[in-house]
Design a protein around this motif. Structure first.
Motif, PDB file in Angstrom:
ATOM      1  N   ARG A 134       9.790   4.617 -16.854  1.00  0.00           N
ATOM      2  CA  ARG A 134      10.748   3.691 -16.247  1.00  0.00           C
ATOM      3  C   ARG A 134      12.080   3.896 -16.954  1.00  0.00           C
ATOM      4  N   LEU A 135      13.120   4.138 -16.170  1.00  0.00           N
ATOM      5  CA  LEU A 135      14.449   4.337 -16.731  1.00  0.00           C
ATOM      6  C   LEU A 135      15.275   3.080 -16.537  1.00  0.00           C
ATOM      7  N   GLU A 136      16.033   2.732 -17.577  1.00  0.00           N
ATOM      8  CA  GLU A 136      16.957   1.596 -17.513  1.00  0.00           C
ATOM      9  C   GLU A 136      18.368   2.163 -17.658  1.00  0.00           C
ATOM     10  N   TYR A 137      19.267   1.691 -16.781  1.00  0.00           N
ATOM     11  CA  TYR A 137      20.596   2.271 -16.693  1.00  0.00           C
ATOM     12  C   TYR A 137      21.677   1.340 -17.236  1.00  0.00           C
ATOM     13  N   LYS A 138      22.831   1.913 -17.462  1.00  0.00           N
ATOM     14  CA  LYS A 138      24.008   1.227 -17.973  1.00  0.00           C
ATOM     15  C   LYS A 138      24.348  -0.016 -17.151  1.00  0.00           C
ATOM     16  N   ASP A 139      24.209   0.077 -15.824  1.00  0.00           N
ATOM     17  CA  ASP A 139      24.590  -1.030 -14.946  1.00  0.00           C
ATOM     18  C   ASP A 139      23.477  -2.071 -14.758  1.00  0.00           C
ATOM     19  N   GLY A 140      22.370  -1.934 -15.508  1.00  0.00           N
ATOM     20  CA  GLY A 140      21.292  -2.910 -15.433  1.00  0.00           C
ATOM     21  C   GLY A 140      20.168  -2.542 -14.478  1.00  0.00           C
ATOM     22  N   ARG A 141      20.385  -1.525 -13.636  1.00  0.00           N
ATOM     23  CA  ARG A 141      19.321  -1.112 -12.717  1.00  0.00           C
ATOM     24  C   ARG A 141      18.176  -0.486 -13.485  1.00  0.00           C
ATOM     25  N   ARG A 142      17.013  -0.482 -12.838  1.00  0.00           N
ATOM     26  CA  ARG A 142      15.828   0.193 -13.373  1.00  0.00           C
ATOM     27  C   ARG A 142      15.213   1.003 -12.261  1.00  0.00           C
ATOM     28  N   SER A 143      14.616   2.115 -12.634  1.00  0.00           N
ATOM     29  CA  SER A 143      13.903   2.913 -11.643  1.00  0.00           C
ATOM     30  C   SER A 143      12.663   3.500 -12.292  1.00  0.00           C
ATOM     31  N   PHE A 144      11.700   3.833 -11.451  1.00  0.00           N
ATOM     32  CA  PHE A 144      10.464   4.441 -11.921  1.00  0.00           C
ATOM     33  C   PHE A 144      10.489   5.914 -11.568  1.00  0.00           C
ATOM     34  N   ALA A 145       9.874   6.721 -12.426  1.00  0.00           N
ATOM     35  CA  ALA A 145       9.885   8.170 -12.215  1.00  0.00           C
ATOM     36  C   ALA A 145       8.500   8.755 -12.457  1.00  0.00           C
ATOM     37  N   ALA A 146       8.219   9.841 -11.754  1.00  0.00           N
ATOM     38  CA  ALA A 146       6.949  10.546 -11.903  1.00  0.00           C
ATOM     39  C   ALA A 146       6.939  11.419 -13.158  1.00  0.00           C
ATOM     40  N   GLU A 147       8.106  11.702 -13.704  1.00  0.00           N
ATOM     41  CA  GLU A 147       8.192  12.563 -14.885  1.00  0.00           C
ATOM     42  C   GLU A 147       7.613  11.869 -16.118  1.00  0.00           C
ATOM     43  N   THR A 148       7.034  12.684 -16.989  1.00  0.00           N
ATOM     44  CA  THR A 148       6.545  12.202 -18.275  1.00  0.00           C
ATOM     45  C   THR A 148       7.627  12.429 -19.322  1.00  0.00           C
ATOM     46  N   LEU A 149       7.424  11.896 -20.509  1.00  0.00           N
ATOM     47  CA  LEU A 149       8.356  12.150 -21.605  1.00  0.00           C
ATOM     48  C   LEU A 149       8.452  13.648 -21.897  1.00  0.00           C
ATOM     49  N   ASN A 150       7.324  14.339 -21.840  1.00  0.00           N
ATOM     50  CA  ASN A 150       7.338  15.786 -22.068  1.00  0.00           C
ATOM     51  C   ASN A 150       8.149  16.525 -21.008  1.00  0.00           C
ATOM     52  N   ASP A 151       8.151  16.017 -19.774  1.00  0.00           N
ATOM     53  CA  ASP A 151       8.972  16.630 -18.724  1.00  0.00           C
ATOM     54  C   ASP A 151      10.457  16.523 -19.075  1.00  0.00           C
ATOM     55  N   GLU A 190       0.811  -1.226   0.000  1.00  0.00           N
ATOM     56  CA  GLU A 190       0.000   0.000   0.000  1.00  0.00           C
ATOM     57  C   GLU A 190       0.841   1.271   0.000  1.00  0.00           C
ATOM     58  N   HIS A 191       2.080   1.186   0.489  1.00  0.00           N
ATOM     59  CA  HIS A 191       2.926   2.378   0.574  1.00  0.00           C
ATOM     60  C   HIS A 191       3.425   2.853  -0.798  1.00  0.00           C
ATOM     61  N   VAL A 192       3.212   2.045  -1.856  1.00  0.00           N
ATOM     62  CA  VAL A 192       3.651   2.423  -3.194  1.00  0.00           C
ATOM     63  C   VAL A 192       2.439   2.827  -4.024  1.00  0.00           C
ATOM     64  N   ASP A 193       2.442   4.082  -4.478  1.00  0.00           N
ATOM     65  CA  ASP A 193       1.367   4.586  -5.328  1.00  0.00           C
ATOM     66  C   ASP A 193       1.785   4.391  -6.784  1.00  0.00           C
ATOM     67  N   ALA A 194       1.394   3.260  -7.354  1.00  0.00           N
ATOM     68  CA  ALA A 194       1.815   2.887  -8.706  1.00  0.00           C
ATOM     69  C   ALA A 194       1.358   3.881  -9.764  1.00  0.00           C
ATOM     70  N   HIS A 195       0.287   4.610  -9.507  1.00  0.00           N
ATOM     71  CA  HIS A 195      -0.254   5.522 -10.514  1.00  0.00           C
ATOM     72  C   HIS A 195       0.512   6.835 -10.625  1.00  0.00           C
ATOM     73  N   LYS A 196       1.412   7.106  -9.676  1.00  0.00           N
ATOM     74  CA  LYS A 196       2.176   8.360  -9.780  1.00  0.00           C
ATOM     75  C   LYS A 196       3.348   8.234 -10.750  1.00  0.00           C
ATOM     76  N   PHE A 197       3.722   7.012 -11.094  1.00  0.00           N
ATOM     77  CA  PHE A 197       4.868   6.814 -11.982  1.00  0.00           C
ATOM     78  C   PHE A 197       4.448   6.846 -13.444  1.00  0.00           C
ATOM     79  N   ARG A 198       5.200   7.579 -14.254  1.00  0.00           N
ATOM     80  CA  ARG A 198       4.888   7.742 -15.678  1.00  0.00           C
ATOM     81  C   ARG A 198       5.927   7.091 -16.592  1.00  0.00           C
TER      82      ARG A 198
END
Length: 144
Positions: A48-65, A38-46
């Motif tokens: 997903r970034l994938e990084y050089k080292d294989g990590r992934r993260s979710f972000a609230a920013e849109t492509l337009n941001d 419940e502590h994760v609000d899945a709808h706030k994320f727009r």
């Protein structure tokens, strides 16, 4: 205007050269995030970034941001983008390339993949042919 950093989640500054791919968050991603509790609000994320080292993260920013931050993007697949300044080269996949990648991955590739893009953060597969990717890179008005 291009940028060397990308601002993620309203403050974390990430070197753009470490970003391999940016995807729009899918319904599958949202379902997976919702299962974290419940502590994760899945709808706030727009995105997903994938990084050089294989990590992934979710972000609230849109492509337009990201575009407003001066980060130019090239669409390489439906809903998947690569920072333009990270692109080194692109080439169409030969049958031998496909076989090599499938052997490495241990599973078949989607038929739609037709090229691979070398970026500063690693290689990504694309559903758009190499010439079109390079054209989009050279002409940002057609990129995203």
């Amino acid at each position: 205007m291009t940028n060397e950093f990308i601002k993620v989640n309203s403050g974390n500054m990430v070197p753009l050269q470490n970003v391999k791919r940016i995807r729009e968050v899918s319904e599958e991603d949202r379902k997976s995030l919702s299962e974290l509790g419940e502590h994760v609000d899945a709808h706030k994320f727009r995105t997903r970034l994938e990084y050089k080292d294989g990590r992934r993260s979710f972000a609230a920013e849109t492509l337009n941001d990201y575009l407003a931050q001066g980060v130019e993007l090239v669409e390489i697949d439906q809903g998947a983008y690569v920072p333009t300044q990270n692109i080194i080269s692109a080439k169409d996949l030969s049958p031998d390339d496909r076989q090599e990648i499938e052997n490495r991955m241990g599973r078949p590739l989607r038929d739609e993949f037709c090229s691979q893009v070398e970026t500063k953060a690693g290689t990504v597969l694309a559903t758009i042919d190499a010439a079109k990717i390079m054209h989009r890179m050279a002409h940002p008005e057609f990129a995203a």
